[in-house]
Scaffold this motif. Structure first.
Motif, PDB file in Angstrom:
ATOM      1  N   THR A 196       0.812  -1.220   0.000  1.00 11.54           N
ATOM      2  CA  THR A 196       0.000   0.000   0.000  1.00 11.54           C
ATOM      3  C   THR A 196       0.843   1.266   0.000  1.00 11.54           C
ATOM      4  O   THR A 196       0.300   2.357  -0.175  1.00 11.54           O
ATOM      5  CB  THR A 196      -0.938   0.024   1.227  1.00 11.54           C
ATOM      6  OG1 THR A 196      -0.143  -0.005   2.418  1.00 11.54           O
ATOM      7  CG2 THR A 196      -1.893  -1.155   1.208  1.00 11.54           C
ATOM      8  N   THR A 220      -3.295 -10.027 -10.168  1.00  9.13           N
ATOM      9  CA  THR A 220      -4.394  -9.219  -9.659  1.00  9.13           C
ATOM     10  C   THR A 220      -3.998  -7.754  -9.728  1.00  9.13           C
ATOM     11  O   THR A 220      -2.800  -7.422  -9.743  1.00  9.13           O
ATOM     12  CB  THR A 220      -4.745  -9.593  -8.211  1.00  9.13           C
ATOM     13  OG1 THR A 220      -5.954  -8.935  -7.829  1.00  9.13           O
ATOM     14  CG2 THR A 220      -3.646  -9.201  -7.242  1.00  9.13           C
ATOM     15  N   ILE A 234      -3.412  -2.325  -5.299  1.00  9.69           N
ATOM     16  CA  ILE A 234      -4.056  -1.223  -4.588  1.00  9.69           C
ATOM     17  C   ILE A 234      -3.193   0.012  -4.824  1.00  9.69           C
ATOM     18  O   ILE A 234      -1.972  -0.035  -4.627  1.00  9.69           O
ATOM     19  CB  ILE A 234      -4.142  -1.518  -3.078  1.00  9.69           C
ATOM     20  CG1 ILE A 234      -5.022  -2.744  -2.830  1.00  9.69           C
ATOM     21  CG2 ILE A 234      -4.672  -0.306  -2.327  1.00  9.69           C
ATOM     22  CD1 ILE A 234      -5.024  -3.197  -1.376  1.00  9.69           C
ATOM     23  N   SER A 261     -10.804  -7.255 -10.325  1.00  8.92           N
ATOM     24  CA  SER A 261      -9.863  -6.859  -9.286  1.00  8.92           C
ATOM     25  C   SER A 261      -9.624  -5.351  -9.292  1.00  8.92           C
ATOM     26  O   SER A 261      -9.333  -4.760  -8.257  1.00  8.92           O
ATOM     27  CB  SER A 261      -8.533  -7.611  -9.435  1.00  8.92           C
ATOM     28  OG  SER A 261      -7.924  -7.349 -10.678  1.00  8.92           O
ATOM     29  N   GLU A 283     -12.431  -3.880  -7.265  1.00 13.16           N
ATOM     30  CA  GLU A 283     -12.258  -4.174  -5.847  1.00 13.16           C
ATOM     31  C   GLU A 283     -11.127  -3.363  -5.214  1.00 13.16           C
ATOM     32  O   GLU A 283     -11.221  -2.947  -4.063  1.00 13.16           O
ATOM     33  CB  GLU A 283     -11.985  -5.667  -5.660  1.00 13.16           C
ATOM     34  CG  GLU A 283     -13.172  -6.555  -6.024  1.00 13.16           C
ATOM     35  CD  GLU A 283     -12.815  -8.036  -6.028  1.00 13.16           C
ATOM     36  OE1 GLU A 283     -11.600  -8.348  -6.049  1.00 13.16           O
ATOM     37  OE2 GLU A 283     -13.733  -8.865  -6.010  1.00 13.16           O
ATOM     38  N   ASN A 284     -10.050  -3.113  -5.965  1.00 13.30           N
ATOM     39  CA  ASN A 284      -8.839  -2.546  -5.363  1.00 13.30           C
ATOM     40  C   ASN A 284      -8.579  -1.079  -5.677  1.00 13.30           C
ATOM     41  O   ASN A 284      -7.924  -0.397  -4.873  1.00 13.30           O
ATOM     42  CB  ASN A 284      -7.603  -3.352  -5.810  1.00 13.30           C
ATOM     43  CG  ASN A 284      -7.631  -4.785  -5.316  1.00 13.30           C
ATOM     44  OD1 ASN A 284      -8.340  -5.112  -4.376  1.00 13.30           O
ATOM     45  ND2 ASN A 284      -6.864  -5.647  -5.964  1.00 13.30           N
TER      46      ASN A 284
END
Length: 626
Positions: free
Chosen positions: A240, A372, A375, A540, A543-544
C-alpha cells in the motif's frame, strides 16, 4: 364665351392632374391604409425567397464557406427533421454522403448490420466513401487540401486537435453549436450531466467542430498488475506504500527459480519504460495524477492545478526511487532498450512479478490468472491514494463539413448515439432476442444476449451478482458457449458483420455508463481466452482501485493559436531531452546530483513556459465548467 369655356375646361384638367399626382403623397403622410397595404405587398417577396430552396442550395454549393442564414436554414430543417420522436430521424428518406474507415478484414458498409439497421430505423441513406485504416494518414492531407471530402466524416481520432481547430476556423468543418441547441436533444442532456464534455469539445473561438465520445467509465486508467501467486507463496499482502512495494519486489528477487525452468531468471518488475504507465505508478503514489506519458508530461498537482511533471519536486523523488530499484536489480535491466516482442517473450515464461500492463498480453495462456490489480499506493502510510482516471471526453469521431447539404440531419442522426440504448447497439450489435433488431440476420453469429444468472462458463466483472442482469458480449448462447465459428475471433466477427472496431467509437457513450443506464450492472464474459482475462482484471480493479480514481488532465485539448504555435515549435525538443535524461538518471549514467542542472537546461528549452501553458489552459477549462 368660347374663350371662357375653353379656359374653364383647361382649369379643370389642370386641377384633375394635380389631384391625381397629389393623392399618394397625401395618403403616405396621413397614414392611410393604402400605404400599409403597399408595405405588406412587399412581404410575399421575402417568403418567395425562402421557398426558392433550389436557388439557395445552388448558392451554397458555389460558395461553401458561406453559412446559410439561420432563418432560412430553419425553414428547410423543419421540412426534413422529425422533431416528434427519436426515430425516424427524418420524415422521409434523405440521402447523404459519409466517409468511414475500414480494416483489411472489414465487410463493405452496405453489408454490415449496423448500417442496414439504422438506415431502416432513421430514414437516412448513406452514400459511403471508404478508406482503409492503413491508408488514412496518406489520403487525409490530399483529400482535405483538394476539397474532395464528403459532407460528413465518421472516423475516430481522424484529426488532431490542431487540425480540428484550424479546419473549423477556415470553414471546412462547420460550427455545430446551433444545430446541437436545436436538434441535439440527447447531447444537450449529456452536456448537462457531464459539463466537462462540452468544455473539452469547445474550441477557443467558442465553437464545437467535432463530436467526441463521452466515456464516464473507470476503464481509462493505468494498468498495474502483480503476481498474486507469488505474494501468496511469500505470505505477503498487497503493498500500500512505496516502501512496502520495494520490500515486495526485494522478496520477489529472492524467490529463486519460481517457474521451475532451472534458471533464476525471475524479474521483480518487468517493464518497457517507453510505456509511461510504469512511470505513472510511482508518480501517482507521490500525489501527481497522471498517466505517466512523458510525451506531454502533464499532471494534476495536489492543489488541483496542472503542471509539467518533469520539472516538479515529486519527479525528483520518482527519479530517486526508480534509480534505487534499478540499481538493486528490481527493475528489468533491459527496461530502457527492450522491444515489445522481447517483453512478451519474457512474460510467456511466467517470470514477471509486477507489470504496468495487462497480463493477458504478456503471459502464457492461463498465466494471466496469477495476476491481480494492485491497490494504488502512497508515499506515506495512512495517506489517501490517488489514481489516474482519463478524461471523460476523447476520440473526436463525427465531423460535418461545408459540403454537407443537410447538417441538421447529420447532427440529429449522430445525436441518437448519445443514448444508452443506441450506444450499446452501435458498440455490440443487436439483441438476439429482439426480432426487429435481428431482422435479416437470424442465421448469423452476431448479437448479444441477456440472462438472469451466470453459469459456470461466465464470470462477473462488476455490480451485485444477486440483482443485476448478466449480458454476454462474446457472441455466445445462454450457456456461455460461443456460437461464432471456432476460428473466428470476436474482433473478426465484429469487423465482418457489425461495425469495424476502427469506427466503433460511434457508441458515443462509455460502456460503464450505458451498462448502468440499461440495467446491466454486471457484464458476463464467456470462459474463453479474451473474455476471462478481460473479466479478471476488471473485477480486481473494481475491488482494489476504482474508488481512488481522480480525473486527470483533459485528453481532448484545444489550445489557442499562440499556445499551439509554441507547443508545435518547442515540445518535441523539450520531450526528447527530458526522456533521454530520465533514462540516464535512473540507470546511473548521470548522477542525481546533477538534477538542478537538468532543470536549468529544461528552462533553456523553455519548458517553464510550457508548464505555464498547461497551467493556464487548465484554469480556463475549470472555469468553463461553472
Amino acid at each position: 364665351m368660347k374663350k371662357l369655356l375653353c379656359l374653364l375646361l383647361a382649369t379643370l384638367m389642370i386641377l384633375s392632374m394635380f389631384a391625381a399626382c397629389s393623392k399618394p403623397a397625401k395618403d403616405s403622410s396621413t397614414g392611410d391604409t393604402s400605404s400599409s397595404s403597399s408595405e405588406k405587398k412587399e412581404e410575399p417577396k421575402k417568403e418567395e425567397t425562402k421557398k426558392e430552396e433550389p436557388k439557395k442550395e445552388e448558392t451554397k454549393k458555389e460558395d461553401k464557406k458561406e453559412e446559410p442564414k439561420k432563418e432560412e436554414a430553419k425553414t428547410e430543417e423543419k421540412s426534413l427533421v422529425n422533431t416528434d420522436m427519436m426515430l425516424p430521424v427524418t420524415k422521409e428518406e434523405v440521402e447523404m454522403d459519409i466517409l468511414v474507415r475500414l480494416t483489411t478484414d472489414s465487410a463493405e458498409p452496405e453489408e454490415i448490420w449496423f448500417w442496414q439497421y439504422y438506415q431502416r430505423k432513421t430514414n437516412v441513406k448513406w452514400d459511403f466513401v471508404t478508406v482503409l485504416d492503413s491508408a488514412w494518414g496518406e489520403r487525409k492531407p490530399i483529400m482535405m487540401a483538394t476539397g474532395d471530402y464528403p459532407g460528413t466524416i465518421l472516423i475516430s481520432d481522424a484529426f488532431t486537435n490542431n487540425e480540428i481547430n484550424n479546419f473549423g476556423k477556415d470553414g471546412t468543418f462547420i460550427a455545430l453549436n446551433d444545430y446541437i441547441d436545436d436538434y441535439g436533444y440527447n447531447m444537450t442532456q449529456r452536456f448537462n450531466e457531464f459539463p466537462d464534455a462540452k468544455a473539452a469539445m469547445t474550441c477557443p473561438d467558442g465553437n464545437i467542430y467535432a463530436l467526441a465520445k463521452i466515456g464516464p467509465t473507470y476503464l481509462g486508467s493505468i494498468n498495474a498488475n502483480i503476481n498474486a501467486v507469488w505474494l501468496e507463496k511469500l505470505g505477503l499482502d498487497l503493498p500500500t506504500t512505496l516502501d512496502e512495494f520495494y520490500d515486495v519486489l526485494k522478496a520477489f528477487k529472492g524467490m529463486g527459480d519460481v517457474n521451475g525452468d532451472g534458471i533464476e531468471n525471475e524479474i521483480p518488475w518487468g517493464a518497457r519504460w517507453e510505456n509511461g504507465q510504469n512511470r505513472g505508478v510511482i508518480l501517482n503514489a507521490l500525489g501527481l495524477v497522471t498517466n505517466g506519458d512523458i510525451g506531454n508530461g502533464v499532471a494534476i498537482k495536489p492543489d488541483g492545478s496542472a503542471c509539467y511533471f518533469p520539472m516538479q519536486q515529486e519527479y525528483l523523488k520518482y527519479i530517486e526511487y526508480a534509480n534505487k530499484l534499478y540499481t538493486e536489480g528490481l527493475i528489468d535491466p533491459d527496461a530502457f532498450t527492450i522491444t515489445e516482442e522481447e517483453l512478451v517473450a519474457k512474460g510467456q515464461l511466467q517470470t514477471i512479478g509486477f507489470m504496468a500492463a495487462t497480463p493477458r498480453y504478456y503471459t502464457a495462456e492461463g498465466g494471466w490468472e496469477e495476476y491481480t490489480y494492485i491497490i494504488p499506493m502512497t508515499e506515506n502510510k495512512g495517506d489517501r491514494p490517488v489514481w489516474f482516471k482519463s478524461s471523460y471526453t476523447y476520440s473526436p469521431t463525427f465531423f460535418v463539413t461545408d459540403a454537407c447539404e443537410y447538417p441538421e440531419v447529420a447532427v440529429r442522426w449522430i445525436d441518437i448515439f448519445y443514448t444508452a440504448e443506441h450506444s450499446a447497439l452501435a458498440g455490440y450489435g443487436p439483441n438476439r432476442n429482439d426480432p426487429d433488431q435481428m431482422e435479416g440476420w437470424e442465421d448469423t453469429f452476431i448479437g448479444w444476449i441477456a440472462v438472469d444468472k451466470p453459469n459456470e462458463n461466465m464470470i462477473w466483472t462488476m455490480g451485485d451478482p444477486g440483482t443485476a442482469t448478466y449480458v454476454s458480449l462474446s457472441f455466445s448462447d445462454e450457456k456461455g458457449v460461443p456460437f461464432r465459428p471456432a476460428d473466428m475471433s470476436t474482433v473478426q466477427l465484429r469487423n465482418m458483420y457489425m461495425l469495424p472496431w476502427a469506427s466503433a467509437h460511434i457508441f458515443m457513450m462509455g460502456d460503464e455508463w450505458f451498462y448502468t443506464e440499461n440495467g446491466w450492472a454486471i457484464t458476463a464474459y464467456t470462459n474463453d481466452f479474451s473474455g476471462t482475462t478481460e473479466a479478471i482484471w476488471r473485477k480486481s480493479f473494481v475491488e482494489n482501485a476504482k474508488e481512488y480514481q481522480v480525473l486527470g488532465y483533459p485528453s481532448m485539448v484545444f489550445y489557442n493559436d499562440e499556445e499551439s504555435e509554441f507547443i508545435n515549435e518547442n515540445l518535441t525538443l523539450i520531450t526528447d531531452y527530458a526522456k533521454a535524461e530520465e533514462a540516464k538518471f535512473i540507470t546511473g549514467a548521470r548522477p542525481l546530483s546533477e538534477f538542478n542542472d537538468y532543470i536549468e537546461q529544461l528552462k533553456n528549452l523553455r519548458a517553464d513556459e510550457y508548464d505555464e501553458i498547461l497551467y493556464n489552459y487548465y484554469e480556463r477549462y475549470k472555469a468553463s465548467l461553472n
